[in-house]
Design an enzyme around this catalytic site. Structure first.
Site, PDB file in Angstrom:
ATOM      1  N   MET B 293       0.804  -1.219   0.000  1.00 16.38           N
ATOM      2  CA  MET B 293       0.000   0.000   0.000  1.00 16.38           C
ATOM      3  C   MET B 293       0.838   1.270   0.000  1.00 16.38           C
ATOM      4  SD  MET B 293      -3.011  -0.875  -0.384  1.00 16.38           S
ATOM      5  CE  MET B 293      -4.314   0.174   0.185  1.00 16.38           C
ATOM      6  N   HIS B 440     -11.170   7.674   2.310  1.00 23.31           N
ATOM      7  CA  HIS B 440     -10.802   6.356   1.757  1.00 23.31           C
ATOM      8  C   HIS B 440      -9.332   6.019   1.986  1.00 23.31           C
ATOM      9  CE1 HIS B 440      -9.485   7.635  -2.602  1.00 23.31           C
ATOM     10  NE2 HIS B 440      -9.040   8.458  -1.704  1.00 23.31           N
ATOM     11  N   GLU B 441      -8.991   4.781   1.650  1.00 28.88           N
ATOM     12  CA  GLU B 441      -7.630   4.253   1.883  1.00 28.88           C
ATOM     13  C   GLU B 441      -7.242   4.381   3.352  1.00 28.88           C
ATOM     14  OE1 GLU B 441      -5.614   2.573  -0.002  1.00 28.88           O
ATOM     15  OE2 GLU B 441      -6.858   2.680  -1.797  1.00 28.88           O
ATOM     16  N   GLY B 442      -8.151   4.071   4.241  1.00 28.34           N
ATOM     17  CA  GLY B 442      -7.924   4.265   5.670  1.00 28.34           C
ATOM     18  C   GLY B 442      -8.343   5.670   6.028  1.00 28.34           C
ATOM     19  N   HIS B 447      -5.572   6.365  10.362  1.00 25.99           N
ATOM     20  CA  HIS B 447      -4.143   6.631  10.184  1.00 25.99           C
ATOM     21  C   HIS B 447      -3.528   7.237  11.438  1.00 25.99           C
ATOM     22  CE1 HIS B 447      -3.445   5.253   6.167  1.00 25.99           C
ATOM     23  NE2 HIS B 447      -4.575   5.803   5.787  1.00 25.99           N
TER      24      HIS B 447
END
Lengths: 249, 596
Positions: B293, B440-442, B447
């Site tokens: 990722m 999105h993407e975490g 994070h």
């Protein structure tokens, strides 16, 4: 058939051009440069002729400063076989460039010389015509279709009244118009391949030409702003204004 | 059309700030040089402007439609993606042996920035596809690679990432999609996946889904998740495309922004057998997915920074050309109005955008260059150090631009005033597009937990130590220039305070309390990291102004001003946040649901 394609480095057509505050020219600092769009059409057409088996070799040429190598590399990536830069730091003007191209034509002996109909910087629309006159070759300007047949080339031209087809005996000069083709995007692997192609740099003196500018730019100014329009009462009033005020009918 | 990216700044970052030519001198990149990189970026710019940007507003106004049978998308999207694929961009950064051009990641990201800024909702399709291809390169079996990599790299297949489900978004431990072994390495996939971007369309020949699912009988929670490759249309052993693989489109999600990227709810194996094959090891699906990722997260951050940049450049151009109001001292109503860029508050709005956007771009390209250096460094110790740095910088590179370049878009709208709020101008669209990035993407919060809960703690704090050491080395280098002394000492003090704060938070025995303000910690570390990026840029600019004072001095002075802005207006925010964090405040943690 061997084709020479002349290309020019100009301000990228997507950039908004600004007149310099001193009126001596346009802003060039920090401005993105690219191949003149009409020249790109000329390169594309030459490559298509080669892909159709009608051209043997394509040589891209440019006249200008050392950084013109970037557009020559682009031409090589589109499909030209080799390139020549006539390097000069002088401002290039149509007659000087036409004389340089004539010298190159004498050296390279092409069957066809292709150029964009004009460069979008100065919009002169002169180099191709001057080159044809200097060489004494037939010319097909504003080409929208190019078809080589048996030692001749048929060129469909865009003229005021529509289209006209001329049949030129080779060698000839063709200048390309907007509707001739839609240039491809350069493919990244071809950028790598272009690195290995030959790019020669020659000086104007090697060709025995003098590029010293003969025209002087007096002033560069923005076009005057368009005035607001008016609504006319009737068709008759419109006809009247067109006839008596605008004097266009 | 107004440019959506600043090529001059990109050149500064690539060639002066990151010494790209030094990287190109490495044997891995020997076939490339500056002329090649420039030509690649020229091509990206041309396609981005002519194909991506040209239809951005129209695509936003005409989102994909599902008529019960198929999805229709305005035709410019396919034309744009075909141009992108035919030019060779999907394979650009992949190794020669995988059929790629082995361009550095930093160049691919710079090119990506142009596509994202021009039209992120078209660029998302290849962005996802690159992620899938990266995963396959690292973990695919030889058969999977042979079958799927070539069509993914030439644009015939696109990819998706299927993680979330309707009941499980951030909490992947709770996913229910099942993968039942069916012999010969095949699994039957059944379940529902939510928020799948690019899940159904006719833009290419086939869609390759990377699906997280659980093999029955495996461990509970995230330790029982495996990763599968599941094509929309079955692919025979010879690569021939066969019939449907029983993945049904249950519906589309209708979004605030990013509207050209079709977003789907997919049912796997509802109406018949849906075949998938395992990627990597059983039950290691999550690690496999996340291991690859780094580049995807850099790309998400780059998407955010690019939208921020597009808004900033539009606002800048507008501010230069919009006459409105007069100088404070000018009391004559008959005097001509000045362009709004002459007003101090407009300058503040623009400087905030410049410092956020150019700071974020610097960080993202810096991370991308670390990815490249990881591939070229001969010394194993240096490679280890880079891995540690990327571990800690990646969540920041994804999150900080997502949060603060969205803020930049807010300011861009403000510069245009009512026009900025109107759909006739692109800045409100950019804001809406960018609003996805903290989600999105975490999510931003996830994070924060990843950074404070994991990254600063793992390997006895080795990631954190490596980062602080690196920042200090750059501070020492910049301190050799007198005009940068003040910033260098400000940043040194902030890093010292960061170490204290981090010790306090890690030292707290109560994990819930320690992590209660993790998102604030994430923002704060981000601000210190961006201050570091500005000090480094100021260092480059100072060196240039000292050696070539006549070459574009205003560009470099602009860099120094933006650095000053960030240190004077922004870095103090990190100080305030650190003081809050050190108190281990539990106001949020202890607020009961009934007290709201």
């Amino acid at each position: 058939m061997k084709i020479l394609v002349a290309i020019k480095r100009v301000i990228d057509a997507n950039v908004r051009v600004r007149v310099r505050s001193d009126g001596a020219g346009v802003e060039m600092a920090n401005v993105k440069m690219a191949m003149n769009p009409f020249c790109e059409i000329a390169v594309e057409e030459a490559v298509r002729l080669q892909e159709a088996g009608k051209a043997r070799e394509i040589v891209a040429v440019s006249v200008g400063a050392g950084n013109c190598q970037d557009i020559l590399r682009t031409a090589l990536a589109i499909g030209a076989d080799r390139a020549i830069l006539v390097e000069t730091d002088l401002e290039t003007q149509p007659l000087g460039v036409a004389k340089t191209l004539r010298a190159l034509a004498e050296r390279e002996k092409p069957d066809l010389f292709m150029l964009g109909k004009q460069a979008v910087d100065d919009d002169n629309n002169q180099t191709g015509q001057m080159l044809a006159a200097l060489l004494g070759w037939p010319q097909g300007t504003f080409a929208s279709k190019v078809e080589p047949v048996d030692g001749r080339v048929n060129v469909m031209r865009e003229i005021d009244g529509g289209l006209e087809t001329v049949s030129l005996k080779l060698p000839a000069v063709i200048t390309t118009d907007l509707r001739l083709n839609e240039p491809r995007y350069v493919k990244l692997p071809n950028i790598m391949k272009a690195k290995k192609k030959r790019l020669d740099i020659v000086k104007p003196v090697d060709l025995g030409v003098d590029l010293a500018p003969r025209l002087k730019i007096v002033k560069v100014a923005e076009p005057s702003k368009r005035k607001a329009g008016i609504k006319v009462e009737s068709a008759q009033a419109l006809v009247d204004k067109l006839r008596n005020e605008a004097k266009v009918i | 059309m107004t440019a959506t990216f600043n090529r001059r700044d990109l050149d500064f970052l690539l060639y002066e700030f990151l010494d790209l030519e030094g990287l190109l001198a490495q044997p891995r990149y020997a076939k490339h040089d500056r002329a090649v990189v420039d030509a690649v970026l020229d091509t990206a710019e041309k396609i981005a402007v002519e194909q991506f940007q040209a239809c951005a507003a129209e695509l936003d106004a005409n989102e994909p439609v599902f008529d019960g049978r198929g999805v229709s998308i305005i035709p410019q999207v396919k034309t744009a993606l075909d141009a992108y694929s035919q030019a060779g961009f999907p394979a650009a950064s992949f190794d020669y042996e995988a059929g790629g051009l082995q361009l550095p990641c930093v160049v691919a990201q710079a090119a990506g920035a142009m596509f994202y800024g021009a039209n992120i909702s078209i660029a998302a399709y290849p962005l996802l596809t690159t992620g899938v291809a990266n995963l396959l390169c690292a973990y695919g079996s030889p058969e999977q690679k042979a079958l799927f990599l070539p069509p993914l790299l030439d644009g015939r297949f696109f990819g998706t990432m299927c993680l979330s489900e309707p009941q499980a978004g951030s909490s992947l431990a709770d996913i229910r999609t099942k993968a039942t072994p069916a012999g010969a390495g095949h699994y039957l996939i059944s379940g529902t996946k939510m928020w799948i971007s690019g899940g159904e369309h006719e833009l290419c020949e086939n869609i390759v889904h990377m699906v997280l699912a659980k093999i029955p009988g495996g461990p509970a929670g995230v330790k029982g998740i495996s990763l599968f490759i599941v094509p929309k249309l079955r692919v025979g052993p010879d690569g021939a495309i066969g019939g449907p693989n029983n993945i049904a489109l249950a519906g589309l999600n209708h979004k605030m922004g990013y509207r050209g990227t079709v977003n789907t709810l997919l049912n796997f194996g509802e109406s018949g057998e849906c075949h998938g094959t395992l990627v990597g090891e059983r039950h290691k699906g999550l690690q496999t997915m996340f291991h690859m990722m780094n580049e995807a997260r850099i790309a998400v951050g780059m998407g955010a920074a690019s939208a921020g940049c597009a808004g900033y450049l539009y606002a800048l151009e507008y501010a230069k050309g919009r006459p409105q109001g007069r100088r404070m001292r000018d009391k004559d109503p008959a005097s001509p109005p000045v362009p709004i860029i002459e007003h101090a508050d407009i300058k503040r709005l623009l400087l905030t955008q410049k410092s956020y956007v150019e700071g974020a771009l610097a960080l993202l390209l810096y991370c991308a260059r670390l990815v490249d250096e990881q591939k070229t460094a001969g010394d194993p110790a240096r490679r280890r150090e880079i891995a540690l740095l990327l571990d800690i910088l990646t969540p920041i590179a994804k999150s900080w631009p997502s949060e603060f370049c969205l803020e930049a878009n807010k300011h861009a709208i403000q510069v245009l005033g009512g026009y900025g709020y109107a759909r006739d101008y692109p800045v409100e669209r950019l804001y809406r597009d960018n609003r996805l990035n903290p989600i999105h993407e975490g999510t931003h919060g996830i994070h924060g937990l990843d950074l404070l809960g994991r990254k600063v703690r793992i390997a006895e704090g080795a990631c954190f130590t490596a980062l602080c050491r690196l920042i200090r080395a750059d501070i020492d280098a910049a301190a050799s220039i007198e005009s940068l002394h003040e910033y260098a000492s400000d940043l040194a003090a902030a890093v010292g305070e960061l170490e204290v704060t981090t010790r306090v938070l890690i030292g707290c025995g109560d994990l819930e309390r320690s992590l209660a303000n993790a998102t604030i910690y994430l923002d704060m570390v981000g601000h210190i990291v961006i201050a570091w990026m500005w000090l480094k840029q100021a260092h480059c600019a100072s060196r240039h102004l000292a050696s070539s004072p006549d070459q574009e001095p205003e560009f470099y002075r602009g860099k120094l001003k933006a650095c000053r802005y960030f240190f004077v207006y922004e870095l103090p925010r990190a100080r305030a946040q650190m003081s809050l964090l050190q108190k281990l405040d539990d106001t949020c943690l202890t607020m009961a649901a009934g007290q709201f």
